[in-house]
Design an enzyme around this catalytic site. Structure first.
Site, PDB file in Angstrom:
ATOM      1  N   GLU A 130      -5.277   4.595  14.098  1.00 33.30           N
ATOM      2  CA  GLU A 130      -6.218   3.651  14.522  1.00 33.30           C
ATOM      3  C   GLU A 130      -7.055   4.203  15.881  1.00 33.30           C
ATOM      4  OE1 GLU A 130      -3.012   3.252  14.497  1.00 33.30           O
ATOM      5  OE2 GLU A 130      -2.190   2.910  16.648  1.00 33.30           O
TER       6      GLU A 130
ATOM      7  N   VAL B  24      -1.358 -12.667  10.080  1.00 36.92           N
ATOM      8  CA  VAL B  24      -0.665 -11.638   9.243  1.00 36.92           C
ATOM      9  C   VAL B  24      -1.019 -10.246   9.837  1.00 36.92           C
ATOM     10  CG1 VAL B  24      -0.391 -10.653   6.918  1.00 36.92           C
ATOM     11  CG2 VAL B  24      -0.296 -13.132   7.347  1.00 36.92           C
ATOM     12  N   ALA B  25      -0.236  -9.505  10.264  1.00 36.77           N
ATOM     13  CA  ALA B  25      -0.348  -8.229  10.957  1.00 36.77           C
ATOM     14  C   ALA B  25      -0.910  -7.020   9.936  1.00 36.77           C
ATOM     15  CB  ALA B  25       0.875  -7.788  11.765  1.00 36.77           C
ATOM     16  N   ASN B  26      -0.621  -7.221   8.582  1.00 38.57           N
ATOM     17  CA  ASN B  26      -0.827  -6.351   7.475  1.00 38.57           C
ATOM     18  C   ASN B  26      -1.774  -7.002   6.475  1.00 38.57           C
ATOM     19  OD1 ASN B  26       1.339  -7.619   6.774  1.00 38.57           O
ATOM     20  ND2 ASN B  26       2.050  -5.664   5.561  1.00 38.57           N
TER      21      ASN B  26
ATOM     22  N   ARG C 280       0.775  -1.426   0.084  1.00 38.22           N
ATOM     23  CA  ARG C 280      -0.059  -0.049  -0.066  1.00 38.22           C
ATOM     24  C   ARG C 280       0.990   1.174  -0.049  1.00 38.22           C
ATOM     25  NH1 ARG C 280      -3.597  -1.142   5.220  1.00 38.22           N
ATOM     26  NH2 ARG C 280      -1.510  -2.311   5.825  1.00 38.22           N
TER      27      ARG C 280
ATOM     28  N   VAL D  92      -6.910 -11.783  13.457  1.00 39.11           N
ATOM     29  CA  VAL D  92      -7.131 -10.364  12.770  1.00 39.11           C
ATOM     30  C   VAL D  92      -6.532  -9.168  14.002  1.00 39.11           C
ATOM     31  CG1 VAL D  92      -8.193  -8.638  11.521  1.00 39.11           C
ATOM     32  CG2 VAL D  92      -8.805 -11.098  11.364  1.00 39.11           C
TER      33      VAL D  92
ATOM     34  N   ILE E 169      -4.045  -9.590  15.694  1.00 37.49           N
ATOM     35  CA  ILE E 169      -2.715  -9.725  15.891  1.00 37.49           C
ATOM     36  C   ILE E 169      -1.899  -8.318  16.185  1.00 37.49           C
ATOM     37  CG2 ILE E 169      -2.194  -9.851  13.627  1.00 37.49           C
ATOM     38  CD1 ILE E 169      -0.385 -11.712  16.386  1.00 37.49           C
ATOM     39  N   ASP E 170      -2.680  -7.249  15.230  1.00 32.05           N
ATOM     40  CA  ASP E 170      -1.620  -6.125  15.309  1.00 32.05           C
ATOM     41  C   ASP E 170      -1.913  -5.298  16.841  1.00 32.05           C
ATOM     42  OD1 ASP E 170      -4.343  -5.503  15.074  1.00 32.05           O
ATOM     43  OD2 ASP E 170      -4.391  -3.956  13.481  1.00 32.05           O
TER      44      ASP E 170
ATOM     45  N   TYR F 220      -0.551   4.769  10.605  1.00 35.09           N
ATOM     46  CA  TYR F 220      -0.982   3.395  11.725  1.00 35.09           C
ATOM     47  C   TYR F 220       0.265   3.544  12.551  1.00 35.09           C
ATOM     48  CZ  TYR F 220      -5.135   2.130   9.116  1.00 35.09           C
ATOM     49  OH  TYR F 220      -6.514   1.922   8.378  1.00 35.09           O
TER      50      TYR F 220
ATOM     51  N   HIS G  31      -0.169   1.407  16.165  1.00 38.15           N
ATOM     52  CA  HIS G  31      -0.190   0.373  16.844  1.00 38.15           C
ATOM     53  C   HIS G  31       0.566   0.189  18.051  1.00 38.15           C
ATOM     54  CE1 HIS G  31      -3.635  -0.909  14.500  1.00 38.15           C
ATOM     55  NE2 HIS G  31      -3.003  -0.775  13.371  1.00 38.15           N
TER      56      HIS G  31
ATOM     57  N   LYS H 273       1.744   1.996   7.291  1.00 34.41           N
ATOM     58  CA  LYS H 273       2.315   1.192   8.464  1.00 34.41           C
ATOM     59  C   LYS H 273       2.919   1.890   9.426  1.00 34.41           C
ATOM     60  CE  LYS H 273       1.051  -2.350   9.380  1.00 34.41           C
ATOM     61  NZ  LYS H 273      -0.130  -2.968   9.970  1.00 34.41           N
TER      62      LYS H 273
HETATM   63  P1  NAD Z   1     -14.290  -2.650  16.645  1.00 35.59           P
HETATM   64  O1  NAD Z   1     -14.063  -1.995  17.564  1.00 35.59           O
HETATM   65  O2  NAD Z   1     -15.291  -2.365  15.120  1.00 35.59           O
HETATM   66  O3  NAD Z   1     -14.748  -4.122  17.015  1.00 35.59           O
HETATM   67  C1  NAD Z   1     -13.975  -4.916  18.103  1.00 35.59           C
HETATM   68  C2  NAD Z   1     -15.254  -5.583  18.837  1.00 35.59           C
HETATM   69  O4  NAD Z   1     -14.680  -6.457  19.899  1.00 35.59           O
HETATM   70  C3  NAD Z   1     -16.106  -4.623  19.479  1.00 35.59           C
HETATM   71  O5  NAD Z   1     -17.510  -4.968  18.885  1.00 35.59           O
HETATM   72  C4  NAD Z   1     -16.054  -5.032  20.927  1.00 35.59           C
HETATM   73  O6  NAD Z   1     -17.419  -4.906  21.796  1.00 35.59           O
HETATM   74  C5  NAD Z   1     -15.677  -6.532  20.950  1.00 35.59           C
HETATM   75  N1  NAD Z   1     -14.817  -6.793  22.038  1.00 35.59           N
HETATM   76  C6  NAD Z   1     -13.992  -6.176  22.689  1.00 35.59           C
HETATM   77  N2  NAD Z   1     -13.577  -6.939  23.776  1.00 35.59           N
HETATM   78  C7  NAD Z   1     -14.225  -8.005  23.753  1.00 35.59           C
HETATM   79  C8  NAD Z   1     -14.214  -9.391  24.580  1.00 35.59           C
HETATM   80  N3  NAD Z   1     -13.462  -9.662  25.562  1.00 35.59           N
HETATM   81  N4  NAD Z   1     -14.637 -10.390  23.841  1.00 35.59           N
HETATM   82  C9  NAD Z   1     -15.574 -10.246  22.778  1.00 35.59           C
HETATM   83  N5  NAD Z   1     -15.620  -9.142  21.964  1.00 35.59           N
HETATM   84  C10 NAD Z   1     -14.957  -8.054  22.553  1.00 35.59           C
HETATM   85  O7  NAD Z   1     -12.742  -3.168  15.725  1.00 35.59           O
HETATM   86  P2  NAD Z   1     -12.422  -3.647  14.463  1.00 35.59           P
HETATM   87  O8  NAD Z   1     -12.234  -2.431  13.559  1.00 35.59           O
HETATM   88  O9  NAD Z   1     -13.218  -4.559  14.136  1.00 35.59           O
HETATM   89  O10 NAD Z   1     -10.929  -4.188  14.579  1.00 35.59           O
HETATM   90  C11 NAD Z   1     -10.591  -5.316  15.506  1.00 35.59           C
HETATM   91  C12 NAD Z   1      -9.358  -5.986  15.120  1.00 35.59           C
HETATM   92  O11 NAD Z   1      -8.779  -5.952  14.112  1.00 35.59           O
HETATM   93  C13 NAD Z   1      -8.499  -4.565  15.842  1.00 35.59           C
HETATM   94  O12 NAD Z   1      -7.308  -5.432  16.603  1.00 35.59           O
HETATM   95  C14 NAD Z   1      -7.840  -4.246  14.512  1.00 35.59           C
HETATM   96  O13 NAD Z   1      -6.649  -3.394  15.057  1.00 35.59           O
HETATM   97  C15 NAD Z   1      -7.357  -5.246  14.070  1.00 35.59           C
HETATM   98  N6  NAD Z   1      -7.287  -5.159  12.556  1.00 35.59           N
HETATM   99  C16 NAD Z   1      -6.053  -5.936  11.942  1.00 35.59           C
HETATM  100  C17 NAD Z   1      -5.897  -5.848  10.784  1.00 35.59           C
HETATM  101  C18 NAD Z   1      -4.899  -6.656  10.258  1.00 35.59           C
HETATM  102  O14 NAD Z   1      -4.314  -6.695   8.993  1.00 35.59           O
HETATM  103  N7  NAD Z   1      -4.249  -7.643  10.931  1.00 35.59           N
HETATM  104  C19 NAD Z   1      -6.491  -5.169   9.859  1.00 35.59           C
HETATM  105  C20 NAD Z   1      -7.536  -4.254  10.302  1.00 35.59           C
HETATM  106  C21 NAD Z   1      -8.003  -4.368  11.623  1.00 35.59           C
END
Ligand code: NAD
Length: 363
Positions: free
Chosen positions: A118, A298-300, A15, A267, A269-270, A94, A96, A75
């Site tokens: 974020e 995968v973190a991204n 990206r 997901v 993991i970040d 971002y 994190h 990133k």
């Molecule tokens: P979000 O805030 O929209 O949703 C998170 C949900 O988790 C909420 O509905 C919340 O109520 C729930 N939650 C919190 N604690 C909980 C628990 N103990 N048990 C059950 N549910 C619980 O967030 P999102 O945008 O959906 O992001 C989720 C994760 O994905 C974040 O860590 C984000 O950084 C990550 N992410 C990772 C990547 C990647 O490439 N790996 C990409 C995008 C987002």
């Protein structure tokens, strides 16, 4: 203001922080835009598109960092990039920081003002700069999990939708926010039987109203998670406590109760991951096994679909990028408390309480 956009250097990250359209808008607002040559190639934007937008090209990241008042990236800055940041410079990307003390230390030492996508908020209580990437990662999660479930990739050898006479895969999605909802929709669309668990009853009510016939919801108690995890072929980790490290909701001990060859797609993991056995992986080598259970961490993830992701991220970041450039970070944050929520580091101090708590540093 001079706005700089270097090429991303995190492994397999294709990206780019500024699209040619965003560069064009910044130039139209009277700003100078400096893009590292080749920065947009991975997302399908050749240098010529940036030149046509009125940006100028620089050969190296060093030149971009040296010339720019504000750096716009995707990133978190990697160690060599952190060494290029300077006092008073604005970094908009971002970060994190919660699970990343090394990066935090370097950003504090740089004296730069670091605004994290974020933790920027919106009026509805959402995270508008996380949401587009969460939509992408959510939609990718079942796709990657389905690949992981294939026998040749070490998985259970289960087809998501089953076939007539053979039941579909069971998918548990932990966290029903943006990632979780998109993951559940796609997994259900592939024909899997999907259950979403969340700690927020309002969220569960909303999901039930909108998607009642598509997937089921359950409250995210420890007992429900253990029961559903034991039945699942795939578990998607999608929880978030903004700014904080993800809670560990599936322990190593629980792996013994899961189906052999089940796929965990973390997901979250970040933010450190929500399975105890998660550790970050890359697109090069995305999957590893612990106690017979496959982990995709995968973190991204959105980097895998760099073009879709870059355009989606650019759509979301552009108004904030323009506000920071037009007014300067201090005035822009004073005028918009939601943008101010993105401020994580300023002049050697942590400025976000949740991030500070996660790292044990006063904010
Ligand atoms: P979000 O805030 O929209 O949703 C998170 C949900 O988790 C909420 O509905 C919340 O109520 C729930 N939650 C919190 N604690 C909980 C628990 N103990 N048990 C059950 N549910 C619980 O967030 P999102 O945008 O959906 O992001 C989720 C994760 O994905 C974040 O860590 C984000 O950084 C990550 N992410 C990772 C990547 C990647 O490439 N790996 C990409 C995008 C987002």
């Amino acid at each position: 203001m001079r706005i700089g956009c270097p090429t991303e250097i995190k492994p397999q990250e294709y990206r780019v922080g500024l699209t040619p359209h965003a560069a064009r808008e910044a130039v139209a607002h009277g700003h100078e835009v400096i893009v590292q040559a080749g920065a947009g190639i991975g997302a399908g934007f050749p240098d010529a598109d940036y030149l046509a937008a009125g940006a100028r090209l620089a050969d190296t990241a060093e030149e971009v960092f040296a010339a720019a008042d504000m750096i716009v990236k995707v990133k978190e800055p990697q160690a060599p990039e952190r060494a290029l940041l300077r006092e008073g410079q604005v970094l908009f990307t971002y970060l994190h920081l919660a699970p990343d003390p090394d990066q935090t230390r370097d950003l504090l030492a740089s004296g730069a003002t670091c605004i994290a996508y974020e933790t920027v908020t919106d009026r509805a209580g959402g995270l508008p700069l996380l949401a587009p990437m969460s939509e992408v990662a959510g939609k990718l999660a079942p796709q990657m999990g389905a690949w992981t479930l294939q026998k040749a990739n070490g998985g259970r050898g289960v087809l998501m939708g089953g076939v007539p006479g053979v039941g579909p895969a069971e998918v548990l999605v932990i966290g029903g926010g943006v990632v979780g909802t998109h993951a559940a929709r796609v997994a259900a669309g592939m024909g899997a039987e999907v259950t979403v668990v969340d700690r927020s009853l309002p969220r569960l009510r909303h999901l039930d109203e909108v998607f009642g016939g598509v997937f089921r919801t359950r409250y995210a108690s420890t007992g429900n998670i253990a029961e559903l995890a034991a039945r699942a072929d795939m578990i998607v980790g999608a929880v978030l406590i903004p700014g904080a490290a993800a809670p560990k909701l599936v322990s190593r001990g629980m792996l013994a109760d899961l189906k052999p060859g089940a796929a965990l797609v973390d997901v979250a993991i970040d933010q450190g991951g929500c399975f105890e056995t998660s550790r970050p992986t890359t697109h090069d080598d995305p999957v590893y096994e612990v106690d017979g259970i496959l982990h995709y961490c995968v973190a991204n993830m959105p980097g895998a679909v760099a073009r879709t992701s870059t355009i989606a991220l650019g759509n979301a970041t552009m108004p904030y990028m323009l506000a920071l450039a037009d007014r300067g970070w201090a005035q822009a944050c004073a005028a918009d408390p939601h943008l101010a929520a993105g401020l994580n580091v300023h002049a050697g101090r942590l400025t976000n309480e949740a991030v500070g708590q996660a790292l044990g540093i006063e904010a």
